[in-house]
Design a protein around this motif. Structure first.
Motif, short mmCIF file in Angstrom:
data_model
loop_
_atom_site.label_atom_id
_atom_site.label_comp_id
_atom_site.label_asym_id
_atom_site.label_seq_id
_atom_site.Cartn_x
_atom_site.Cartn_y
_atom_site.Cartn_z
N ALA A 1 0.82 -1.19 0.03
CA ALA A 1 -0.09 -0.03 0.06
C ALA A 1 0.89 1.18 -0.04
N GLN A 2 1.96 1.37 -0.74
CA GLN A 2 2.72 2.28 -0.96
C GLN A 2 3.22 2.38 -2.35
N ASP A 3 3.29 3.40 -3.05
CA ASP A 3 3.35 3.49 -4.55
C ASP A 3 4.91 2.95 -5.00
N ASN A 4 5.84 3.20 -4.02
CA ASN A 4 7.25 2.70 -4.56
C ASN A 4 7.38 1.33 -4.26
N ARG A 5 6.77 0.77 -3.22
CA ARG A 5 6.86 -0.51 -2.89
C ARG A 5 6.11 -1.68 -3.96
N LEU A 6 4.91 -1.14 -4.27
CA LEU A 6 4.14 -1.56 -5.14
C LEU A 6 4.85 -1.45 -6.64
N ASP A 7 5.39 -0.66 -7.01
CA ASP A 7 6.31 -0.51 -8.27
C ASP A 7 7.41 -1.52 -8.10
N VAL A 8 8.15 -1.71 -7.00
CA VAL A 8 9.27 -2.55 -6.81
C VAL A 8 8.62 -4.06 -7.02
N PHE A 9 7.55 -4.53 -6.23
CA PHE A 9 7.04 -5.67 -6.42
C PHE A 9 6.53 -5.90 -7.68
N PRO B 1 19.25 4.26 -3.58
CA PRO B 1 19.22 3.14 -3.01
C PRO B 1 19.29 3.04 -1.63
N ASN B 2 19.33 4.24 -0.89
CA ASN B 2 19.03 3.97 0.40
C ASN B 2 17.71 4.18 0.75
N THR B 3 16.68 4.65 -0.15
CA THR B 3 15.38 4.51 -0.18
C THR B 3 14.94 3.36 -0.33
N LEU B 4 15.40 2.50 -1.13
CA LEU B 4 15.15 1.08 -1.49
C LEU B 4 15.19 0.04 -0.48
N THR B 5 16.27 0.21 0.34
CA THR B 5 16.64 -0.56 1.44
C THR B 5 15.47 -0.64 2.26
N PHE B 6 14.85 0.57 2.56
CA PHE B 6 13.69 0.73 3.48
C PHE B 6 12.59 -0.15 2.94
N HIS B 7 12.30 -0.02 1.70
CA HIS B 7 11.12 -0.48 0.91
C HIS B 7 11.48 -2.09 0.84
N PHE B 8 12.58 -2.56 0.44
CA PHE B 8 12.98 -3.98 0.50
C PHE B 8 12.78 -4.56 2.09
#
Length: 114
Positions: A14-22, A46-53
């Motif tokens: 339920a967060q746009d970046n995480r949905l895009d990653v998935f 990359p540091n933002t992605l770590t949180f989402h991963f």
């Protein structure tokens, strides 16, 4: 799938970046993608992605493995399918559902000139 697991998975998505990653990882298939390639494809730091991963891993939606110096992330298809099964468990009140071919994706509306 238990309700608490479904809620965790839905919250992670339920967060746009995480949905895009998935969605990108689903497209990549079981081999997954290196974190750097995901960052580049989605234009994310990359540091933002770590949180989402971490959120996606905690929800069981992605896995990670090391390949040399790269971290390779992949969609956890079993969890995805369990979530879809949970969401559609009582679909159509027990009646046969419409075949997939009968459902067409919505068309994008053309913008009207101003």
């Amino acid at each position: 799938m238990e309700k608490t697991d479904a809620v965790a998975a839905l919250a992670a998505l339920a967060q746009d970046n995480r949905l895009d990653v998935f969605r990108l990882l689903v497209q990549a298939g079981p081999d997954g993608m290196p974190a750097g390639a995901i960052a580049e494809a989605l234009d994310l730091a990359p540091n933002t992605l770590t949180f989402h991963f971490d959120r996606l891993r905690t929800a069981g939606l992605v896995t990670v493995r090391r390949d040399g110096r790269s971290m390779i992330y992949a969609a956890q298809f079993e969890t995805m399918n369990d979530l879809l099964g949970f969401l559609t468990e009582n679909c159509c009140g027990g009646a046969p559902c419409a075949p997939a071919a009968a459902c067409k994706p919505a068309r994008k509306r053309a913008k009207m000139p101003a």
